[in-house]
Design a protein around this motif. Structure first.
Motif, PDB file in Angstrom:
ATOM      1  N   THR A   1     -12.492   8.805   7.643  1.00 29.66           N
ATOM      2  CA  THR A   1     -12.523   7.576   6.858  1.00 29.66           C
ATOM      3  C   THR A   1     -12.730   7.880   5.380  1.00 29.66           C
ATOM      4  O   THR A   1     -13.721   8.509   4.992  1.00 29.66           O
ATOM      5  CB  THR A   1     -13.633   6.647   7.361  1.00 29.66           C
ATOM      6  OG1 THR A   1     -13.396   6.347   8.748  1.00 29.66           O
ATOM      7  CG2 THR A   1     -13.668   5.360   6.560  1.00 29.66           C
ATOM      8  N   ILE A   2     -11.793   7.423   4.565  1.00 25.69           N
ATOM      9  CA  ILE A   2     -11.912   7.564   3.106  1.00 25.69           C
ATOM     10  C   ILE A   2     -12.622   6.346   2.522  1.00 25.69           C
ATOM     11  O   ILE A   2     -13.492   6.474   1.669  1.00 25.69           O
ATOM     12  CB  ILE A   2     -10.522   7.734   2.468  1.00 25.69           C
ATOM     13  CG1 ILE A   2      -9.896   9.061   2.906  1.00 25.69           C
ATOM     14  CG2 ILE A   2     -10.607   7.662   0.944  1.00 25.69           C
ATOM     15  CD1 ILE A   2      -8.500   9.276   2.390  1.00 25.69           C
ATOM     16  N   SER A   3     -12.271   5.160   3.001  1.00 21.56           N
ATOM     17  CA  SER A   3     -12.922   3.939   2.512  1.00 21.56           C
ATOM     18  C   SER A   3     -12.804   2.851   3.561  1.00 21.56           C
ATOM     19  O   SER A   3     -11.917   2.888   4.427  1.00 21.56           O
ATOM     20  CB  SER A   3     -12.291   3.466   1.200  1.00 21.56           C
ATOM     21  OG  SER A   3     -10.942   3.089   1.400  1.00 21.56           O
ATOM     22  N   GLU A   4     -13.728   1.895   3.489  1.00 28.60           N
ATOM     23  CA  GLU A   4     -13.708   0.742   4.389  1.00 28.60           C
ATOM     24  C   GLU A   4     -13.828  -0.535   3.571  1.00 28.60           C
ATOM     25  O   GLU A   4     -14.485  -0.551   2.520  1.00 28.60           O
ATOM     26  CB  GLU A   4     -14.855   0.819   5.395  1.00 28.60           C
ATOM     27  CG  GLU A   4     -14.685   1.870   6.472  1.00 28.60           C
ATOM     28  CD  GLU A   4     -15.770   1.783   7.531  1.00 28.60           C
ATOM     29  OE1 GLU A   4     -15.421   1.626   8.712  1.00 28.60           O
ATOM     30  OE2 GLU A   4     -16.953   1.864   7.164  1.00 28.60           O
ATOM     31  N   THR A   5     -13.194  -1.589   4.044  1.00 27.44           N
ATOM     32  CA  THR A   5     -13.289  -2.879   3.363  1.00 27.44           C
ATOM     33  C   THR A   5     -14.580  -3.575   3.775  1.00 27.44           C
ATOM     34  O   THR A   5     -14.825  -3.787   4.963  1.00 27.44           O
ATOM     35  CB  THR A   5     -12.092  -3.769   3.714  1.00 27.44           C
ATOM     36  OG1 THR A   5     -10.881  -3.101   3.347  1.00 27.44           O
ATOM     37  CG2 THR A   5     -12.172  -5.090   2.972  1.00 27.44           C
ATOM     38  N   LYS A   6     -15.395  -3.896   2.791  1.00 32.66           N
ATOM     39  CA  LYS A   6     -16.636  -4.623   3.056  1.00 32.66           C
ATOM     40  C   LYS A   6     -16.390  -6.119   2.894  1.00 32.66           C
ATOM     41  O   LYS A   6     -15.687  -6.547   1.974  1.00 32.66           O
ATOM     42  CB  LYS A   6     -17.734  -4.183   2.078  1.00 32.66           C
ATOM     43  CG  LYS A   6     -18.018  -2.682   2.085  1.00 32.66           C
ATOM     44  CD  LYS A   6     -18.557  -2.214   3.418  1.00 32.66           C
ATOM     45  CE  LYS A   6     -18.912  -0.724   3.388  1.00 32.66           C
ATOM     46  NZ  LYS A   6     -19.325  -0.226   4.715  1.00 32.66           N
TER      47      LYS A   6
ATOM     48  N   ASP B   1      -8.818  14.116  -0.776  1.00 28.16           N
ATOM     49  CA  ASP B   1      -8.208  14.382   0.528  1.00 28.16           C
ATOM     50  C   ASP B   1      -7.103  15.428   0.387  1.00 28.16           C
ATOM     51  O   ASP B   1      -6.975  16.317   1.232  1.00 28.16           O
ATOM     52  CB  ASP B   1      -7.636  13.091   1.109  1.00 28.16           C
ATOM     53  CG  ASP B   1      -7.044  13.292   2.494  1.00 28.16           C
ATOM     54  OD1 ASP B   1      -7.822  13.581   3.417  1.00 28.16           O
ATOM     55  OD2 ASP B   1      -5.820  13.167   2.633  1.00 28.16           O
TER      56      ASP B   1
ATOM     57  N   LYS C   1      -6.578   7.718  -5.270  1.00 30.28           N
ATOM     58  CA  LYS C   1      -7.727   7.669  -4.363  1.00 30.28           C
ATOM     59  C   LYS C   1      -7.702   8.831  -3.360  1.00 30.28           C
ATOM     60  O   LYS C   1      -8.727   9.142  -2.747  1.00 30.28           O
ATOM     61  CB  LYS C   1      -7.748   6.348  -3.589  1.00 30.28           C
ATOM     62  CG  LYS C   1      -7.932   5.111  -4.451  1.00 30.28           C
ATOM     63  CD  LYS C   1      -7.815   3.855  -3.606  1.00 30.28           C
ATOM     64  CE  LYS C   1      -7.889   2.598  -4.465  1.00 30.28           C
ATOM     65  NZ  LYS C   1      -7.680   1.363  -3.666  1.00 30.28           N
TER      66      LYS C   1
ATOM     67  N   GLU D   1       0.828  -1.207   0.000  1.00 28.94           N
ATOM     68  CA  GLU D   1       0.000   0.000   0.000  1.00 28.94           C
ATOM     69  C   GLU D   1       0.867   1.264   0.000  1.00 28.94           C
ATOM     70  O   GLU D   1       0.491   2.287   0.573  1.00 28.94           O
ATOM     71  CB  GLU D   1      -0.926  -0.008   1.228  1.00 28.94           C
ATOM     72  CG  GLU D   1      -1.925  -1.156   1.253  1.00 28.94           C
ATOM     73  CD  GLU D   1      -3.003  -1.033   0.173  1.00 28.94           C
ATOM     74  OE1 GLU D   1      -2.856  -0.199  -0.748  1.00 28.94           O
ATOM     75  OE2 GLU D   1      -3.995  -1.768   0.251  1.00 28.94           O
TER      76      GLU D   1
ATOM     77  N   SER E   1      -9.702  -0.151   7.034  1.00 29.63           N
ATOM     78  CA  SER E   1     -10.141   1.145   6.514  1.00 29.63           C
ATOM     79  C   SER E   1      -8.940   1.999   6.139  1.00 29.63           C
ATOM     80  O   SER E   1      -7.827   1.829   6.651  1.00 29.63           O
ATOM     81  CB  SER E   1     -11.011   1.883   7.545  1.00 29.63           C
ATOM     82  OG  SER E   1     -10.325   2.039   8.770  1.00 29.63           O
ATOM     83  N   VAL E   2      -9.189   2.932   5.212  1.00 33.41           N
ATOM     84  CA  VAL E   2      -8.200   3.920   4.783  1.00 33.41           C
ATOM     85  C   VAL E   2      -8.620   5.266   5.362  1.00 33.41           C
ATOM     86  O   VAL E   2      -9.777   5.689   5.190  1.00 33.41           O
ATOM     87  CB  VAL E   2      -8.123   4.005   3.240  1.00 33.41           C
ATOM     88  CG1 VAL E   2      -7.110   5.070   2.806  1.00 33.41           C
ATOM     89  CG2 VAL E   2      -7.762   2.648   2.651  1.00 33.41           C
TER      90      VAL E   2
END
Length: 484
Positions: free
Chosen positions: A375-380, A119, A115, A105, A367-368
């Motif tokens: 929080t920018i994104s979360e893993t589902k 931000d 991504k 990452e 999460s990112v």
């Protein structure tokens, strides 16, 4: 103008056009590839000019950056560096990012990933200094510590998953290493550490849980063989199958013996459930030949064998041989011959049994987070595959409970908790100690954690090792920590 001069001028014109095109390609179209090269000093200096994102577990950093007075401006530091070495990896100025999240990452942590555009934009408007994204991981620190301590000074790996989501709760590989010297701002310190780690014959930089030289699984693979038999419809957990002391194999004078003296049941017969409970080689070798190579490959594929996974680190695919003779089918039925696995894959097999036959995609990043930790994104949670019907997983759960209650896996029991599991003692070559395995899940009636443990070369037990006695107690410690 005479003809030779015209030809020369045309050649010069063509060369000029090619030079112009080449320069355009390098400066415009190829610039991103050049910038992304780990050895690009200008890109490295640019990345050190801004704070690299944190790697977090439970909101606490296990990797972070602190300001310095030298040209690199930021110093990478690791808390509990050995405990999390194969998870974090390193971010070296000389050797680039490698070994774990730092490499997988790097775009997010360095702030270069697309991504992070919004931000970066909002940060500029708000007047915040630019920096990389932070990553919150799925690791449970208590489970990670328990796995690390239980494995101790033995070479091997431990993986723990939440079977309901695929979240990786623990990922331990031994031997570990300290990434701190690799991120030193002194090139001589970096070089000495790099050369020492790469020269070490125990290969401490290899994350044995997901990559490296894959392991023969031995009898933990009997879960896959049993699943194939139950899914076939010809057999159930109560089916009576051959379990002699030695299984005659066609096309060879060499038979397949049990690991214990004698037959697996009276009259050389045994139920499928008891065959798994007592890890009967002859019964599962017979099943391997009855099912055939294609059926076993298909069943293994449903568990994830052969898949190219990223967690986000790349995972080496687990494999079965493409062509098998009947004796080889018998060997594959007990997890020998050319079957090769990662501990993560074995944990995924147990997770599928625990999760009504559904394999969830394993992941390490929860999460990112942006520069302001929003929080920018979360893993589902994401389904990877369906390995079997729920009825099959129910039968397998009952069979795996017998393994721990009164079979080969009693030392993997957790007081007050129903545990389902399977032991494995995997041969790896003449004169070499076996690898010791255990995999399973708990609580059996409401699974919250699935575990896979491998101890290389039998660990401290050496040639006297058995999966139940060597790997079983490690699994018990991990499960206990996960369920507390």
């Amino acid at each position: 103008m005479n003809q030779p001069i015209r030809r020369l001028s045309m050649l010069v014109s063509v060369l000029f056009v090619l030079l112009l095109g080449s320069s355009t390609w390098i400066q415009v179209l190829g610039s991103q590839d050049i910038n992304d090269r780990p050895g690009n000093r200008r890109t490295q200096l640019e990345s050190y000019a801004r704070e690299r994102g944190q790697i977090l577990i439970g909101g606490r950093p296990i990797a972070s950056s602190t300001p310095t007075d030298d040209d690199l401006q930021w110093q990478r530091t690791y808390s509990n560096p050995r405990l999390y070495s194969h998870i974090t990896g390193w971010n070296s100025f000389t050797y680039g990012p490698g070994g774990g999240i730092e490499e997988a990452e790097d775009g997010l942590l360095s702030g270069r990933d697309d991504k992070l555009f919004y931000d970066r934009l909002t940060g500029t408007i708000a007047g915040r200094e630019p920096k990389g994204a932070s990553l919150e991981l799925t690791i449970n620190p208590k489970v990670q510590k328990a796995a690390d301590e239980a494995l101790g000074d033995q070479r091997g790996a431990v993986v723990a998953l939440d079977p309901r989501t695929g979240a990786i709760l623990a990922m331990v590989s031994h031997p570990d290493y300290d990434p701190t010297p690799l991120v030193s701002h002194d090139p001589s310190v970096e070089k000495k550490a790099w050369e020492s780690l790469n020269a070490d014959p125990t290969r401490p930089l290899v994350n044995r849980s997901i990559t490296g030289n894959l392991y023969p699984p031995g009898s933990v693979f009997k879960i896959v063989t049993a699943a194939a038999a139950l899914e076939d419809g010809q057999w159930s957990e109560d089916s009576s199958i051959p379990g002699p002391a030695v299984l005659d194999l066609p096309q060879t004078d060499v038979g397949l013996p049990n690991s214990h003296p004698g037959a697996c049941g009276p009259g050389d017969k045994v139920s499928l459930a008891v065959a798994l409970q007592d890890s009967c080689n002859t019964a599962f070798g017979w099943l391997g030949m009855q099912l055939g190579g294609d059926a076993m490959r298909q069943q293994a594929g449903k568990f994830g064998f052969g898949d190219d996974l990223e967690v986000p680190m790349k995972v080496s695919p687990s494999t079965l041989p493409t062509q098998m003779s009947p004796p080889q089918e018998a060997q594959v039925g007990i997890g020998q011959y050319d079957v090769r696995v990662t501990p993560l894959q074995v944990a995924m097999v147990s997770s599928a049994v625990a999760n009504d036959g559904v394999v969830m995609k394993p992941h390490l990043v929860q999460s990112v987070l942006g520069s302001d930790l929003s929080t920018i994104s979360e893993t589902k949670p994401e389904q990877l595959s369906k390995a079997m019907e729920p009825e099959t997983s129910d039968q397998l759960t009952d069979m795996m409970k017998l393994v721990v209650e009164r079979g080969t896996g009693t030392q993997a029991a957790v007081p007050g908790v129903s545990v389902a599991g399977k032991t494995g003692t995997a041969e790896q070559g003449e004169g070499m100690p076996p690898h010791a395995w255990f995999t399973g899940f708990a609580p059996a009636d409401n699974p919250q954690v699935a575990v896979a443990v491998v101890v290389e070369d039998g660990g401290r037990a050496g040639n006297e090792a058995y999966g139940g006695s060597v790997a079983g107690p490690i699994s018990a410690a991990v499960m206990k920590a996960a369920l507390q």
